[in-house]
Design a protein around this motif. Structure first.
Motif, PDB file in Angstrom:
ATOM      1  N   LYS A  43       0.824  -1.211   0.000  1.00  0.00           N
ATOM      2  CA  LYS A  43       0.000   0.000   0.000  1.00  0.00           C
ATOM      3  C   LYS A  43       0.857   1.259   0.000  1.00  0.00           C
ATOM      4  N   VAL A  44       1.858   1.325   0.883  1.00  0.00           N
ATOM      5  CA  VAL A  44       2.678   2.546   0.906  1.00  0.00           C
ATOM      6  C   VAL A  44       3.478   2.685  -0.378  1.00  0.00           C
ATOM      7  N   LEU A  45       3.903   1.559  -0.944  1.00  0.00           N
ATOM      8  CA  LEU A  45       4.618   1.612  -2.218  1.00  0.00           C
ATOM      9  C   LEU A  45       3.727   2.214  -3.302  1.00  0.00           C
ATOM     10  N   GLU A  46       2.473   1.752  -3.346  1.00  0.00           N
ATOM     11  CA  GLU A  46       1.540   2.242  -4.358  1.00  0.00           C
ATOM     12  C   GLU A  46       1.199   3.716  -4.144  1.00  0.00           C
ATOM     13  N   VAL A  47       1.009   4.104  -2.887  1.00  0.00           N
ATOM     14  CA  VAL A  47       0.655   5.503  -2.601  1.00  0.00           C
ATOM     15  C   VAL A  47       1.809   6.435  -2.961  1.00  0.00           C
ATOM     16  N   ALA A  48       3.026   6.044  -2.591  1.00  0.00           N
ATOM     17  CA  ALA A  48       4.184   6.878  -2.923  1.00  0.00           C
ATOM     18  C   ALA A  48       4.335   7.029  -4.433  1.00  0.00           C
ATOM     19  N   ALA A  49       4.182   5.934  -5.159  1.00  0.00           N
ATOM     20  CA  ALA A  49       4.309   5.981  -6.614  1.00  0.00           C
ATOM     21  C   ALA A  49       3.221   6.846  -7.244  1.00  0.00           C
ATOM     22  N   GLU A  50       1.995   6.677  -6.751  1.00  0.00           N
ATOM     23  CA  GLU A  50       0.883   7.458  -7.301  1.00  0.00           C
ATOM     24  C   GLU A  50       1.070   8.947  -7.039  1.00  0.00           C
ATOM     25  N   LYS A  51       1.381   9.303  -5.804  1.00  0.00           N
ATOM     26  CA  LYS A  51       1.507  10.716  -5.446  1.00  0.00           C
ATOM     27  C   LYS A  51       2.712  11.368  -6.124  1.00  0.00           C
ATOM     28  N   ALA A  52       3.736  10.561  -6.427  1.00  0.00           N
ATOM     29  CA  ALA A  52       4.918  11.093  -7.101  1.00  0.00           C
ATOM     30  C   ALA A  52       4.737  11.177  -8.610  1.00  0.00           C
ATOM     31  N   GLY A  53       3.652  10.572  -9.107  1.00  0.00           N
ATOM     32  CA  GLY A  53       3.442  10.552 -10.557  1.00  0.00           C
ATOM     33  C   GLY A  53       4.371   9.589 -11.255  1.00  0.00           C
ATOM     34  N   TRP A  54       4.600   8.443 -10.624  1.00  0.00           N
ATOM     35  CA  TRP A  54       5.528   7.457 -11.185  1.00  0.00           C
ATOM     36  C   TRP A  54       5.139   7.123 -12.637  1.00  0.00           C
ATOM     37  N   GLY A  55       6.117   7.183 -13.516  1.00  0.00           N
ATOM     38  CA  GLY A  55       5.873   6.883 -14.923  1.00  0.00           C
ATOM     39  C   GLY A  55       5.516   8.097 -15.749  1.00  0.00           C
ATOM     40  N   LYS A  56       5.201   9.209 -15.097  1.00  0.00           N
ATOM     41  CA  LYS A  56       4.871  10.430 -15.833  1.00  0.00           C
ATOM     42  C   LYS A  56       6.141  11.206 -16.154  1.00  0.00           C
ATOM     43  N   PRO A  57       6.100  12.023 -17.198  1.00  0.00           N
ATOM     44  CA  PRO A  57       7.308  12.751 -17.613  1.00  0.00           C
ATOM     45  C   PRO A  57       7.820  13.693 -16.529  1.00  0.00           C
ATOM     46  N   LEU A  58       9.135  13.865 -16.508  1.00  0.00           N
ATOM     47  CA  LEU A  58       9.809  14.779 -15.592  1.00  0.00           C
ATOM     48  C   LEU A  58      10.583  15.804 -16.405  1.00  0.00           C
ATOM     49  N   PRO A  59      10.999  16.907 -15.787  1.00  0.00           N
ATOM     50  CA  PRO A  59      11.856  17.857 -16.507  1.00  0.00           C
ATOM     51  C   PRO A  59      13.125  17.180 -17.004  1.00  0.00           C
ATOM     52  N   ALA A  60      13.696  17.721 -18.048  1.00  0.00           N
ATOM     53  CA  ALA A  60      14.915  17.144 -18.632  1.00  0.00           C
ATOM     54  C   ALA A  60      16.009  17.042 -17.578  1.00  0.00           C
ATOM     55  N   GLY A  61      16.664  15.895 -17.532  1.00  0.00           N
ATOM     56  CA  GLY A  61      17.765  15.692 -16.591  1.00  0.00           C
ATOM     57  C   GLY A  61      17.354  15.206 -15.218  1.00  0.00           C
ATOM     58  N   VAL A  62      16.056  15.043 -14.970  1.00  0.00           N
ATOM     59  CA  VAL A  62      15.562  14.591 -13.665  1.00  0.00           C
ATOM     60  C   VAL A  62      15.024  13.171 -13.800  1.00  0.00           C
ATOM     61  N   THR A  63      15.413  12.313 -12.875  1.00  0.00           N
ATOM     62  CA  THR A  63      14.919  10.928 -12.867  1.00  0.00           C
ATOM     63  C   THR A  63      14.403  10.575 -11.490  1.00  0.00           C
ATOM     64  N   ARG A  64      13.647   9.475 -11.426  1.00  0.00           N
ATOM     65  CA  ARG A  64      13.054   9.033 -10.159  1.00  0.00           C
ATOM     66  C   ARG A  64      13.682   7.717  -9.705  1.00  0.00           C
ATOM     67  N   GLY A  65      13.726   7.545  -8.384  1.00  0.00           N
ATOM     68  CA  GLY A  65      14.079   6.271  -7.780  1.00  0.00           C
ATOM     69  C   GLY A  65      13.115   5.986  -6.646  1.00  0.00           C
ATOM     70  N   ILE A  66      12.935   4.722  -6.319  1.00  0.00           N
ATOM     71  CA  ILE A  66      11.948   4.337  -5.316  1.00  0.00           C
ATOM     72  C   ILE A  66      12.548   3.317  -4.358  1.00  0.00           C
ATOM     73  N   ALA A  67      12.068   3.337  -3.119  1.00  0.00           N
ATOM     74  CA  ALA A  67      12.471   2.351  -2.113  1.00  0.00           C
ATOM     75  C   ALA A  67      11.377   2.256  -1.076  1.00  0.00           C
TER      76      ALA A  67
END
Length: 717
Positions: A553-577
């Protein structure tokens, strides 16, 4: 020059028997105020209603909650009163809090002794304080019903009053009569849906004192005739002073005495600066001992060998002998870390003819009382511990070294003594987060799922260092393996083992303890397996968490609220734990970019936390934010290294912490839960390092496997 060499062995080794004898081994969490507590309450307010050790209601309708836990910024001086006030139905603006004296009556239910650590205060007191409040409420209702000649069942309570129809009496008006009522053996607690104070963003009760100067920290203590002590400590672990020339030190204006202890040589003076100048003027010949050649490279080699030969198995399932599919092998490393509390260690001690009194920001009042009874050779009841505010604790102030030495110096000098560590003294004093090396092997099958996880961890033992714990018969130090041995992932074949190795420096509890390095190891390696499987890191984890709904659940909520998979500004990437520690579940997504010099810039961190039922959401948010700052500082900069037996770091220019302009935007999303509370002071720290490292891998394809991050390998051509 006075000398004491064998009077006391520093550390907890001397404390256990004395503590048990002095305070009793039984856990005391009942509702009986001890005789000393009754006398104290009576002296403070003769007409007060004191149904238990934690509560006092006076005729002016003031409710005072007595807190036995130490306040080091985590909010216990507000959370504990909220627990009490909810079941009491108190009027929150009329609630205040005071620090408890040292007494087994205020033992932390999680420990059986009066001490603060392990994110245990709220979860340990959740039932105890609520029962105490409900018991007091029942006695107040009984007193009102008796006066009105009605049934208690026909009365209700609200905002510090008992009400029956149009009749209304304040708790203050009922205090004297309520004190004569018999406490019920069992009380009903509120349904969480009826909470009015718990789960609310109540303002902290300690904020005003911290901003207007009324709150006092250990460093603020000043007594008549007090001497200030600064020590020259062992330059290498285990070193001993064999010859001391103190003539130049004694020539410094204000210096009064020079005293040698097992831990070093102390200069006592009329003020800090004179003591420091005197300490700097000492000429000491040290026997460096066996660790005079200690080096960080040697420590790594020793721990790596222990990881290779790890035989204490913490978890084994299935078969790990046969490796098939895509196999990944990696080695991770974390260094020793200092706690770097903003207020360096200090303690004021006064050994008097009839006992001992100390003023200290300590996390372990109960053990300290037992330890000092031995140091000063007095009955534990004659040791008074005044708990001051703590300018940061993080586990460091659970250790007794600074309290022991201050007491010894007072005993020898005959004066009250304030012992103060300089920043450099504190940085080199030991009591570090253990260095650790973890070797992993894993495999993923054709279906993209992990089939194998094998790990050997080489690390010193906190359990052995503590002096009050024993390593289990299986040889597994729980702290060295937490976060790895109890990982949540559904992997059929596993062998996770511990190899103990003791390079020499003293190790201790550090914020989130073993999780702090092990979650970096584990969540980074899980990311490696996801890459080997060609899977999205979020989806790869999610697929292995069907048996772990709170993790999922917390994994899913963090990913959803962060917009996991959605575009980011150039040069910015995401990591999850994601991680569980101290009964709470936290997932974090970090958004990161890299400068041309390889320096990571963390722009945003989205955290989802399930810590069970909540006491104060505002405190939860601040603790997650603070834990992220702490963990990110360690990931980017934190390292205690050794060369020729000596610590290379002295102050914040060599041991940096995150600066304001480096602070990411942090979003905290609290997941609603009906589970009992978990801890909150520490669980936000473990996921941040792997989340950032995984984001860096997403940008560069380079895997960072050691802490702090080596930015040299990230420089752009």
């Amino acid at each position: 020059m006075s000398t004491v060499e064998q009077q006391v062995t520093p550390g907890f080794e001397t404390s256990r028997r004395g503590f048990m004898a002095g305070s009793g081994a039984a856990l005391v969490v009942g509702f009986t105020l001890p005789a000393s507590g009754r006398a104290l309450a009576a002296k403070a307010a003769p007409a007060a209603f004191t149904p238990n050790a934690w509560l006092r209601i006076t005729a002016d309708n003031r409710v005072t909650v007595v807190c036995g836990s130490s306040e080091m910024g985590q909010g216990v001086l507000t959370a504990i009163p909220q627990l009490m006030a909810e079941e009491l139905d108190a009027d929150w603006p009329q609630v205040s809090v005071e620090q408890a004296p040292v007494s087994q009556a205020f033992a932390n239910p999680a420990f059986g002794m009066q001490a603060t650590g392990g994110s245990t205060t709220v979860r340990g007191h959740w039932d105890v304080m609520r029962n105490a409040g409900a018991t007091a409420r029942a006695m107040l209702v009984a007193a009102a019903a008796e006066q009105w000649k009605v049934s208690p069942a026909d009365c209700r309570t609200e905002a510090g009053h008992v009400i029956h129809g149009s009749k209304k009496l304040s708790y203050g008006q009922l205090a004297e009569a309520a004190a004569k009522q018999k406490a019920p053996e069992k009380v009903a607690l509120k349904d969480p849906k009826d909470f009015k104070i718990l789960g609310q963003r109540k303002k902290r009760l300690d904020t005003a004192g911290k901003t207007n100067g009324q709150a006092k920290y250990g460093i603020d203590v000043n007594l008549p005739g007090m001497l200030v002590a600064v020590m020259s400590r062992s330059p290498t672990p285990g070193a001993k002073a064999v010859k001391v020339d103190d003539s130049a030190a004694k020539a410094v204006k204000g210096v009064k005495q020079v005293i040698t202890l097992p831990t070093g040589v102390a200069v006592l003076a009329t003020g800090y600066w004179a003591a420091k100048k005197g300490r700097d003027a000492l000429k000491i010949e040290w026997d460096a001992g066996a660790l005079k050649g200690l080096s960080s490279a040697g420590i790594t080699k020793q721990l790596a060998a222990a990881a290779d030969s790890a035989t204490a198995v913490a978890k084994q399932e299935g078969a790990v002998e046969v490796r098939s599919g895509k196999v990944v092998e990696s080695t991770y490393e974390a260094p020793y870390l200092a706690h770097a509390c903003m207020e360096p260690m200090n303690c004021t001690a006064w050994v008097k003819p009839d006992g001992v009194e100390v003023w200290a920001g300590t996390q372990s009042q109960g053990p300290v009382q037992g330890i000092l009874s031995q140091v000063a050779a007095v009955d534990p009841g004659k040791v008074k511990v005044n708990t001051m505010m703590l300018g940061g604790g993080f586990g460091r102030r659970f250790a007794p070294d600074f309290v022991i030495d201050a007491t010894l110096l007072s005993k020898i000098s005959g004066s009250p003594v304030k012992l103060v560590y300089s920043r450099e003294d504190d940085m080199a004093a030991g009591f570090y987060r253990p260095a650790s090396v973890a070797k992993f092997a894993g495999a993923v099958g054709a279906d993209g799922r992990a089939t194998l996880l094998e790990s050997g961890v080489g690390s010193p033992s906190i359990m052995a260092a503590s002096g009050f714990m024993k390593i289990p018969e299986d040889g597994v130090d729980t702290f060295a393996m937490e976060g790895i041995a109890d990982h949540p992932y559904d992997i059929p074949n596993q062998r996770l083992a511990y190899g103990r190795s003791e390079p020499g420096p003293v190790v201790w509890f550090w914020r989130s303890v073993g999780h702090s390095q092990n979650i970096f190891f584990m969540e980074s390696f899980i990311d490696e397996l996801a890459a080997a499987a060609g899977k999205d890191p979020f989806e790869f984890r999610r697929a292995m968490l069907d048996k772990q709904p709170r993790y999922k659940k917390v994994l899913e909520v963090a990913a959803e609220k962060a917009g996991w998979g959605k575009p980011l500004p150039a040069g910015v990437t995401r990591g999850i734990a994601v991680a569980q520690s101290f009964g709470s579940y936290v997932a974090e997504v970090a958004e990161v970019s890299l400068g041309a010099d390889g320096t990571p810039r963390v722009h945003r961190v989205v955290a989802a936390v399930d810590c069970g039922m909540t006491v104060n959401p505002a405190i939860i948010e601040r603790q997650i934010e603070g834990a992220i700052v702490y963990g990110l500082s360690a990931a980017l900069y934190g390292k205690i290294s050794y060369k020729d037996g000596r610590v290379e770091q002295g102050n914040f220019h060599e041991y940096p912490v995150l600066r304001h302009n480096e602070m990411p935007k942090v979003e905290v999303h609290i997941v609603a839960s009906s589970e009992k509370p978990g801890g909150i002071g520490e669980p936000g720290t473990p996921p941040i390092a792997p989340a950032v490292a995984n984001a860096i891998f997403a940008a560069t394809g380079k895997r960072l496997r050691s802490l702090p991050f080596d930015t040299e390998q990230l420089k752009k051509a």
